[in-house]
Motif scaffolding. Structure first.
Motif, PDB file in Angstrom:
ATOM      1  N   ALA A   1       8.195   7.181   0.250  1.00 43.47           N
ATOM      2  CA  ALA A   1       7.839   5.809   0.628  1.00 43.47           C
ATOM      3  C   ALA A   1       6.328   5.687   0.820  1.00 43.47           C
ATOM      4  CB  ALA A   1       8.578   5.407   1.906  1.00 43.47           C
ATOM      5  N   LEU A   2       5.729   6.702   1.417  1.00 40.99           N
ATOM      6  CA  LEU A   2       4.275   6.691   1.603  1.00 40.99           C
ATOM      7  C   LEU A   2       3.565   6.760   0.249  1.00 40.99           C
ATOM      8  CD1 LEU A   2       1.891   6.594   3.480  1.00 40.99           C
ATOM      9  CD2 LEU A   2       2.156   9.063   3.855  1.00 40.99           C
ATOM     10  N   ARG A   3       4.096   7.553  -0.669  1.00 46.15           N
ATOM     11  CA  ARG A   3       3.512   7.601  -2.017  1.00 46.15           C
ATOM     12  C   ARG A   3       3.532   6.223  -2.665  1.00 46.15           C
ATOM     13  NH1 ARG A   3       6.002  13.050  -4.818  1.00 46.15           N
ATOM     14  NH2 ARG A   3       4.769  14.533  -3.603  1.00 46.15           N
ATOM     15  N   ALA A   4       4.624   5.504  -2.500  1.00 41.14           N
ATOM     16  CA  ALA A   4       4.719   4.158  -3.076  1.00 41.14           C
ATOM     17  C   ALA A   4       3.665   3.245  -2.458  1.00 41.14           C
ATOM     18  CB  ALA A   4       6.124   3.601  -2.875  1.00 41.14           C
ATOM     19  N   GLN A   5       3.453   3.352  -1.136  1.00 39.14           N
ATOM     20  CA  GLN A   5       2.424   2.552  -0.478  1.00 39.14           C
ATOM     21  C   GLN A   5       1.038   2.910  -1.011  1.00 39.14           C
ATOM     22  OE1 GLN A   5       3.603   3.576   3.662  1.00 39.14           O
ATOM     23  NE2 GLN A   5       3.326   1.386   4.040  1.00 39.14           N
ATOM     24  N   VAL A   6       0.787   4.202  -1.148  1.00 34.87           N
ATOM     25  CA  VAL A   6      -0.508   4.656  -1.653  1.00 34.87           C
ATOM     26  C   VAL A   6      -0.713   4.169  -3.079  1.00 34.87           C
ATOM     27  CG1 VAL A   6      -1.821   6.716  -2.341  1.00 34.87           C
ATOM     28  CG2 VAL A   6      -0.699   6.630  -0.101  1.00 34.87           C
ATOM     29  N   LYS A   7       0.335   4.218  -3.891  1.00 38.04           N
ATOM     30  CA  LYS A   7       0.232   3.738  -5.278  1.00 38.04           C
ATOM     31  C   LYS A   7      -0.093   2.246  -5.295  1.00 38.04           C
ATOM     32  CE  LYS A   7       2.739   3.667  -9.637  1.00 38.04           C
ATOM     33  NZ  LYS A   7       4.026   3.894 -10.288  1.00 38.04           N
ATOM     34  N   ASP A   8       0.520   1.473  -4.392  1.00 32.31           N
ATOM     35  CA  ASP A   8       0.220   0.040  -4.310  1.00 32.31           C
ATOM     36  C   ASP A   8      -1.231  -0.203  -3.897  1.00 32.31           C
ATOM     37  OD1 ASP A   8       2.800  -0.602  -5.070  1.00 32.31           O
ATOM     38  OD2 ASP A   8       3.485  -1.054  -3.026  1.00 32.31           O
ATOM     39  N   LEU A   9      -1.745   0.637  -2.992  1.00 30.52           N
ATOM     40  CA  LEU A   9      -3.116   0.479  -2.498  1.00 30.52           C
ATOM     41  C   LEU A   9      -4.172   0.962  -3.497  1.00 30.52           C
ATOM     42  CD1 LEU A   9      -2.783   1.778   1.169  1.00 30.52           C
ATOM     43  CD2 LEU A   9      -3.405  -0.545   0.480  1.00 30.52           C
ATOM     44  N   ALA A  10      -3.889   2.097  -4.131  1.00 29.77           N
ATOM     45  CA  ALA A  10      -4.936   2.772  -4.894  1.00 29.77           C
ATOM     46  C   ALA A  10      -4.652   2.907  -6.383  1.00 29.77           C
ATOM     47  CB  ALA A  10      -5.171   4.161  -4.301  1.00 29.77           C
ATOM     48  N   GLY A  11      -3.476   2.533  -6.823  1.00 26.76           N
ATOM     49  CA  GLY A  11      -3.149   2.681  -8.234  1.00 26.76           C
ATOM     50  C   GLY A  11      -2.548   4.039  -8.548  1.00 26.76           C
TER      51      GLY A  11
ATOM     52  N   GLN B   1     -10.242   5.412  -5.073  1.00 26.74           N
ATOM     53  CA  GLN B   1      -8.873   5.453  -4.553  1.00 26.74           C
ATOM     54  C   GLN B   1      -8.852   5.952  -3.102  1.00 26.74           C
ATOM     55  OE1 GLN B   1      -7.429   7.988  -7.751  1.00 26.74           O
ATOM     56  NE2 GLN B   1      -5.919   6.418  -8.296  1.00 26.74           N
ATOM     57  N   ALA B   2      -9.575   7.028  -2.835  1.00 23.80           N
ATOM     58  CA  ALA B   2      -9.610   7.588  -1.481  1.00 23.80           C
ATOM     59  C   ALA B   2     -10.161   6.580  -0.481  1.00 23.80           C
ATOM     60  CB  ALA B   2     -10.435   8.872  -1.457  1.00 23.80           C
ATOM     61  N   ASN B   3     -11.214   5.855  -0.865  1.00 24.15           N
ATOM     62  CA  ASN B   3     -11.785   4.843   0.023  1.00 24.15           C
ATOM     63  C   ASN B   3     -10.789   3.728   0.307  1.00 24.15           C
ATOM     64  OD1 ASN B   3     -14.200   6.224   0.272  1.00 24.15           O
ATOM     65  ND2 ASN B   3     -15.223   5.056  -1.344  1.00 24.15           N
ATOM     66  N   ALA B   4     -10.059   3.280  -0.704  1.00 20.69           N
ATOM     67  CA  ALA B   4      -9.061   2.218  -0.518  1.00 20.69           C
ATOM     68  C   ALA B   4      -7.973   2.673   0.449  1.00 20.69           C
ATOM     69  CB  ALA B   4      -8.456   1.822  -1.862  1.00 20.69           C
ATOM     70  N   ILE B   5      -7.558   3.913   0.328  1.00 19.23           N
ATOM     71  CA  ILE B   5      -6.504   4.435   1.208  1.00 19.23           C
ATOM     72  C   ILE B   5      -7.022   4.600   2.631  1.00 19.23           C
ATOM     73  CG2 ILE B   5      -5.003   6.423   1.669  1.00 19.23           C
ATOM     74  CD1 ILE B   5      -4.976   6.798  -1.449  1.00 19.23           C
ATOM     75  N   GLN B   6      -8.219   5.138   2.778  1.00 15.26           N
ATOM     76  CA  GLN B   6      -8.776   5.358   4.115  1.00 15.26           C
ATOM     77  C   GLN B   6      -8.915   4.054   4.891  1.00 15.26           C
ATOM     78  OE1 GLN B   6     -12.205   7.813   3.073  1.00 15.26           O
ATOM     79  NE2 GLN B   6     -11.246   9.527   4.176  1.00 15.26           N
ATOM     80  N   LYS B   7      -9.224   2.959   4.203  1.00 16.24           N
ATOM     81  CA  LYS B   7      -9.336   1.665   4.872  1.00 16.24           C
ATOM     82  C   LYS B   7      -7.999   1.246   5.486  1.00 16.24           C
ATOM     83  CE  LYS B   7     -13.110  -0.287   2.192  1.00 16.24           C
ATOM     84  NZ  LYS B   7     -13.522  -1.313   1.235  1.00 16.24           N
ATOM     85  N   GLN B   8      -6.903   1.617   4.849  1.00 12.59           N
ATOM     86  CA  GLN B   8      -5.574   1.227   5.306  1.00 12.59           C
ATOM     87  C   GLN B   8      -4.854   2.327   6.089  1.00 12.59           C
ATOM     88  OE1 GLN B   8      -4.381  -1.883   4.885  1.00 12.59           O
ATOM     89  NE2 GLN B   8      -6.360  -2.359   3.987  1.00 12.59           N
ATOM     90  N   LEU B   9      -5.482   3.493   6.245  1.00 10.85           N
ATOM     91  CA  LEU B   9      -4.830   4.659   6.833  1.00 10.85           C
ATOM     92  C   LEU B   9      -4.257   4.389   8.219  1.00 10.85           C
ATOM     93  CD1 LEU B   9      -4.168   7.524   6.048  1.00 10.85           C
ATOM     94  CD2 LEU B   9      -6.287   8.261   7.142  1.00 10.85           C
TER      95      LEU B   9
END
Length: 180
Positions: A20-30, A132-140
């Motif tokens: 589920a977290l992978r799906a969220q990360v994919k939505d956030l970062a591609g 991608q890492a920056n996009a994820i860190q903003k939502q972490l």
């Protein structure tokens, strides 16, 4: 080349959390590499020649080991050589020491492995670029950041010749008193 690996597969609830977290990360970062791999912690990698001896070794070791509960925290590992990041669940502090000691005890006296792992982790997202890492860190802060489960079995997995193929379950090996 056919390869085998020994791994810890988390219980299904933890696998579902990671997926589920992978799906969220994919939505956030591609898209990112290894999106569809089964969550696991690799202990070692070896060739088919060592399989019979390794199965005897692992069954002997696990017959005397009690299940172990480990806490994991969501972390970024930065690979400076390749300029990318990996988002992982990894143990910290005493849990890290406990899991590393467990892995080393399993590998002690083992047949020669091609690779032995000393940095246990469960990969959420692999080989993320800086954007991608920056996009994820903003939502972490809104993502689940802890995971806990009991390790009570190991699996041996087999991968066919294709280097990009996913490992398939070969056999399960239970600790002395597995969690049912």
């Amino acid at each position: 080349m056919i390869l085998y690996s020994t791994a810890i597969h988390p219980p299904q609830q933890a696998i579902d959390t990671i997926l589920a977290l992978r799906a969220q990360v994919k939505d956030l970062a591609g898209e990112f590499k290894r999106y569809n791999t089964t969550p696991h912690i690799t202990i070692n990698v070896f060739t088919p020649f060592f399989l019979p001896g390794w199965q005897q070794h692992i069954n002997s070791k696990l017959s005397a080991i009690e299940p172990v509960a480990i806490n994991f925290e969501l972390q970024f590992f930065v690979n400076p050589k390749q300029q990318n990041s990996h988002l992982v669940f990894a143990p910290v502090g005493a849990d890290k020491e406990k899991l590393i000691a467990f892995i080393k005890s399993i590998n002690t006296g083992s047949p020669k492995a091609l690779k032995k792992i000393n940095t246990p982790h469960l990969t959420v997202a692999y080989s993320l670029n800086r954007k991608q890492a920056n996009a994820i860190q903003k939502q972490l802060s809104t993502l689940t950041t802890q995971l806990q489960f009991t390790i009570d079995r190991l699996v041996i997995r087999r991968r066919e010749d294709d280097a990009l193929a996913e490992y398939q379950l070969h056999s399960k090996h239970l600790f002395r008193n597995p969690v049912l």
